[in-house]
Design an enzyme around this catalytic site. Structure first.
Site, PDB file in Angstrom:
ATOM      1  N   GLU A   7       0.915  -1.001   0.091  1.00  0.00           N
ATOM      2  CA  GLU A   7      -0.005  -0.019   0.071  1.00  0.00           C
ATOM      3  C   GLU A   7       1.298   1.197   0.212  1.00  0.00           C
ATOM      4  OE1 GLU A   7      -3.549   1.787   2.837  1.00  0.00           O
ATOM      5  OE2 GLU A   7      -3.409  -0.503   1.998  1.00  0.00           O
ATOM      6  N   ASP A 110      -2.610  -3.304   2.675  1.00  0.00           N
ATOM      7  CA  ASP A 110      -3.440  -3.552   3.907  1.00  0.00           C
ATOM      8  C   ASP A 110      -4.507  -4.291   4.443  1.00  0.00           C
ATOM      9  OD1 ASP A 110      -1.753  -1.922   5.232  1.00  0.00           O
ATOM     10  OD2 ASP A 110      -2.633  -0.484   6.241  1.00  0.00           O
ATOM     11  N   TYR A 320      -2.376  -5.090  14.021  1.00  0.00           N
ATOM     12  CA  TYR A 320      -3.211  -4.152  12.985  1.00  0.00           C
ATOM     13  C   TYR A 320      -4.112  -3.426  13.192  1.00  0.00           C
ATOM     14  CZ  TYR A 320      -6.379  -3.248   8.706  1.00  0.00           C
ATOM     15  OH  TYR A 320      -6.395  -2.581   7.626  1.00  0.00           O
TER      16      TYR A 320
END
Length: 614
Positions: A7, A110, A320
């Site tokens: 990303e 992600d 995360y």
């Protein structure tokens, strides 16, 4: 050649490092048979109205309902107006060249809705037809990355995730573009009066609370209190009824058999109730709950907290960050004892980590059925090095919450003493007999802040005690407090419904406004639009925000529950529900609000002085 797309450049570099690839090229890194390239977040977006033939701002164009959405390159401002971002065009050309030569494409954006959207928009814009695999990880540690690459998933497994993201993107375009133009045109102002699917009901919540608070008229009421003496330890008891007039309270006060009236032991103990109560530990953090805690403890904005947490994630220190889950599965729980063990020598948390290492862990936050794309935020166990004060604060909140969540219940003893002295009076107090999870941060109990007594003495039913003092207390009702970022984030979780129970609030998360990953940007957008401003910790509407709210408050676009229900629908699409049905609903809704705003927006033209946009 295997091409891995991340990303952002920093993530691509970290993954490349794990593979031992270090040959830097323009727009990518290669080595060991792999090529690592990247986006810069959203390179592509749904095309603006003019690309569908809707030129200029005109009532005749409304509602704008493209038959098929197109993608366009992200725009930047220039002296000639908005133009394609040349750096994006260059990177897309690089990615296309790599995809054309690839034997395999691996997606490492992600692992969530927006990450999937970023890749798929690139993939479809470049008209790539090659199959791809998906890296799905919850941590950026070397071990997690290696394990993820051993367990790559077919890209088609995430088609429904993309469908959900694409529907969200389309609905935001349809509602935002049409509502903004409708309101701006009907108001007859040169300013852009931005409305949005999520930002407008959020603005409505802030304005409604502000006006409720501003227009609140306090009501005076009275209480009657006595002071009771138990062997020199005083405690206060209050009559259970509130009185509208001082004269009514005086009647009760005159009946009190206090020392001054010649009653040396005028307080008769009618009953003593002492009940133990277990207070379970809090759930693990998701992004939203961590943002709320960071705002309360440190005054951080939601956007600041997300940025700090994202940095900790990219530096392998936490899992995360954009998760909406406060639970973990049994597989992750199996790793928790070893994780806790790593904090036994921690300056702040060492004592509690050592305690947990030798005792059974609480499993309240363990429920695989409640884990969605990612589990709750946890530390990875990697050793932090020279963190800034702000990053350290967020990191400590993650570690501390882990210890709290797996700790024992806090055991309280809630005591209620009923005293007869002419009338009945009640004294209440709470004593923590076993701190349990509260020992981690050792902070005061929020539930005790409104109690009249710091502690209560031991008294026995039937005994008579002196009442040395009595008084009438003048009180007044208080309005609901203005929203701050913590309380607004909490309200957004449940589309404005005020729910304190964290499990019930979590159960409603799919019906909230926005998602944990987007709520920070909603707040920042409202501030950028000059609809909302920060005043100390509070969020207040500006004159412009209030003017817009006045027009839209009774329209569908301002209804938090309606908008919140769409978030639930988007999650259902993630699970395979019909995309077409949702798209038709949004088009029907867009037609309705466009008509409403073209009529109601005319009220704004009478107040041009507030219609300025910074």
């Amino acid at each position: 050649m295997k091409v891995i797309i991340a990303e952002k450049p920093s993530v691509a570099r970290e993954i490349a490092k794990v593979f031992g690839a270090n040959q830097k090229r323009d727009g990518y890194i290669e080595g060991k048979g792999y090529t690592f390239t990247w986006a810069f977040g959203h390179l592509l977006q749904l095309a603006p109205p003019q690309e569908y033939g809707f030129y200029g701002w005109s009532v005749q164009n409304l509602p704008m309902l493209p038959a098929k959405f197109k993608l366009s390159i992200r725009k930047v401002k220039s002296k000639d107006g908005m133009i394609e971002d040349p750096s994006v065009r260059k990177q897309l050309d690089i990615i296309k060249g790599l995809f054309d030569e690839a034997t395999e494409i691996i997606v490492a954006t992600d692992a969530g809705r927006e990450g999937e959207l970023i890749f798929r928009y690139i993939y479809y814009y470049l008209k790539c037809k090659k199959p791809f695999k998906r890296l799905w990880i919850s941590s950026q540690t070397d071990a997690a990355i290696k394990e993820g690459f051993r367990n790559l998933k077919p890209g088609t497994d995430y088609d429904t995730l993309f469908n959900s993201a694409h529907c969200r993107s389309q609905s935001d375009w349809l509602v935002g573009m049409n509502a903004t133009q409708a309101l701006s045109l009907s108001a007859g102002t040169r300013s852009v009066l931005s409305l949005g699917r999520v930002q407008t009901p959020t603005l409505a919540m802030i304005c409604s609370r502000y006006l409720e608070n501003k227009n609140f008229v306090p009501q005076i009421y009275y209480q009657v209190a006595i002071q009771v003496d138990k062997d020199g330890q005083m405690f206060r008891a209050i009559a259970p009824e509130n009185f509208k007039t001082k004269e009514d309270a005086q009647v009760i006060l005159d009946q009190v058999q206090d020392v001054a009236a010649g009653f040396p032991n005028g307080g008769h103990i009618l009953s003593v109730e002492a009940k133990p109560r277990k207070e379970p530990p809090p759930l693990l953090h998701d992004l939203s709950s961590l943002q709320q805690e960071a705002n309360k403890r440190k005054g951080f904005t939601a956007d600041q907290t997300l940025s700090l947490l994202q940095n900790l994630y990219e530096n392998k220190l936490v899992t995360y960050p954009r998760t909406g889950s406060r639970y973990i599965g049994d597989d992750v729980f199996a790793t928790v004892p070893a994780l806790i063990d790593k904090y036994k020598d921690h300056a702040q948390f060492g004592k509690q980590a050592s305690f947990l290492a030798e005792n059974k862990l609480n499993k309240r936050s363990v429920n695989a059925k409640k884990v969605t794309d990612h589990h709750a935020v946890l530390p990875t166990g990697e050793v932090p090095y020279q963190l800034s004060d702000d990053k350290q604060a967020i990191y400590d909140m993650v570690v501390g919450r882990m210890l709290e969540a797996f700790h024992h219940d806090c055991i309280k003893e809630i005591t209620k003493i009923t005293v007869q002295s002419g009338s009945k009076f009640i004294a209440s107090g709470t004593v923590i007999s076993s701190a349990g999870w509260r020992a981690v941060f050792n902070e005061p109990d929020e539930e005790k802040k409104d109690e009249e007594n710091a502690s209560l003495p031991k008294v026995v039913q039937g005994e008579n005690l002196p009442v040395p003092n009595k008084a009438i207390l003048e009180k007044q009702t208080k309005p609901k407090p203005l929203y701050n970022e913590a309380s607004l984030l909490k309200a957004l979780e449940t589309a404005g419904k005020e729910i304190d129970d964290e499990e019930l609030r979590y159960a409603m998360k799919d019906s909230g406004l926005g998602t944990p990953a987007t709520r920070a940007s909603i707040i920042e957008t409202l501030i950028k639009r000059d609809y909302v401003m920060r005043e100390k910790k509070n969020l207040l509407p500006t004159k412009m925000g209030l003017a817009v709210y006045t027009v839209v408050k009774d329209q569908k676009i301002a209804q938090a529950e309606l908008t919140g229900s769409w978030e639930k629908r988007l999650e259902e699409i993630r699970s395979g529900a019909s995309v077409v049905d949702f798209q038709e609903e949004i088009k029907t809704y867009t037609r309705a609000i466009t008509t409403e705003l073209l009529i109601s927006g005319k009220g704004l033209s009478t107040t041009p002085k507030v219609l300025t946009v910074k």
